[in-house]
Design a protein around this motif. Structure first.
Motif, PDB file in Angstrom:
ATOM      1  N   THR A  50       8.231  58.320  22.103  1.00 11.99           N
ATOM      2  CA  THR A  50       9.378  57.862  21.328  1.00 11.99           C
ATOM      3  C   THR A  50      10.656  57.999  22.145  1.00 11.99           C
ATOM      4  O   THR A  50      10.917  59.054  22.727  1.00 11.99           O
ATOM      5  N   SER A  54      15.487  56.594  18.588  1.00  9.13           N
ATOM      6  CA  SER A  54      14.782  55.419  18.080  1.00  9.13           C
ATOM      7  C   SER A  54      14.341  55.629  16.632  1.00  9.13           C
ATOM      8  O   SER A  54      13.883  56.716  16.277  1.00  9.13           O
ATOM      9  N   VAL A  56      11.813  54.287  15.447  1.00  5.60           N
ATOM     10  CA  VAL A  56      10.361  54.101  15.479  1.00  5.60           C
ATOM     11  C   VAL A  56       9.733  55.237  16.280  1.00  5.60           C
ATOM     12  O   VAL A  56      10.124  55.506  17.404  1.00  5.60           O
ATOM     13  N   SER A  58       6.678  56.404  18.317  1.00  6.70           N
ATOM     14  CA  SER A  58       5.618  55.694  19.046  1.00  6.70           C
ATOM     15  C   SER A  58       4.663  56.653  19.744  1.00  6.70           C
ATOM     16  O   SER A  58       5.092  57.625  20.366  1.00  6.70           O
ATOM     17  N   GLU A  73       2.655  52.925  15.977  1.00 12.38           N
ATOM     18  CA  GLU A  73       4.078  53.084  15.702  1.00 12.38           C
ATOM     19  C   GLU A  73       4.288  53.373  14.222  1.00 12.38           C
ATOM     20  O   GLU A  73       3.706  52.724  13.356  1.00 12.38           O
ATOM     21  N   CYS A  75       7.061  53.162  11.598  1.00 13.89           N
ATOM     22  CA  CYS A  75       8.308  52.406  11.540  1.00 13.89           C
ATOM     23  C   CYS A  75       9.070  52.629  10.241  1.00 13.89           C
ATOM     24  O   CYS A  75       8.510  52.527   9.155  1.00 13.89           O
ATOM     25  N   HIS A  82       8.053  51.688   4.443  1.00 15.45           N
ATOM     26  CA  HIS A  82       7.797  52.065   5.823  1.00 15.45           C
ATOM     27  C   HIS A  82       6.360  51.709   6.205  1.00 15.45           C
ATOM     28  O   HIS A  82       5.475  51.689   5.357  1.00 15.45           O
TER      29      HIS A  82
END
Length: 127
Positions: A50, A54, A56, A58, A73, A75, A82
């Motif tokens: 990540t 961010s 998101v 990841s 991910e 999100c 979400h």
């Protein structure tokens, strides 16, 4: 009449101390749970990639057998719905005409899904 002879300033200081203690305990519990969940995800072979700041979260792992990078991910969406996305980074899905329409989806095992669902809950990404 104040039974314990405590003035307002002392009472406010005690109240603030109690609030600080509760917040510290809550933070410690979050950090403990987060460490456990991150450990589960790491045991499954995923690494957190990540970017700082961010929205998101990841995670990636490379699949040696089929030669692709599996990306998951978590999100955040403004509407509160979400999502969790799981896909192969290098593998593109194509329509009937051979035109690329996006990355190929990758299924998750129950254990993987539960680990990432717990992480979403910790991040407050519950829908």
């Amino acid at each position: 009449m104040n039974m314990f002879n405590i003035n307002n300033e002392t009472l406010n200081n005690l109240t603030n101390k109690v609030i600080e203690t509760k917040l510290k305990i809550k933070s410690d519990i979050f950090n403990y749970r987060n460490t456990l969940v991150e450990g589960m995800i790491k045991e499954l072979g995923f690494h957190n990639v990540t970017a700082k700041g961010s929205p998101v979260e990841s995670y990636v792992r490379y699949n040696d057998e089929f030669k692709y990078t599996h990306v998951v991910e978590l999100c955040h969406k403004k509407n509160g719905k979400h999502i969790l996305q799981s896909y192969a980074k290098e593998v593109l899905a194509r329509d009937d005409n051979g035109v690329s329409i996006g990355n190929c989806g990758v299924g998750l095992t129950y254990t993987e899904l539960m680990a990432f669902t717990l992480k979403m809950k910790l991040l407050g990404l519950e829908s």
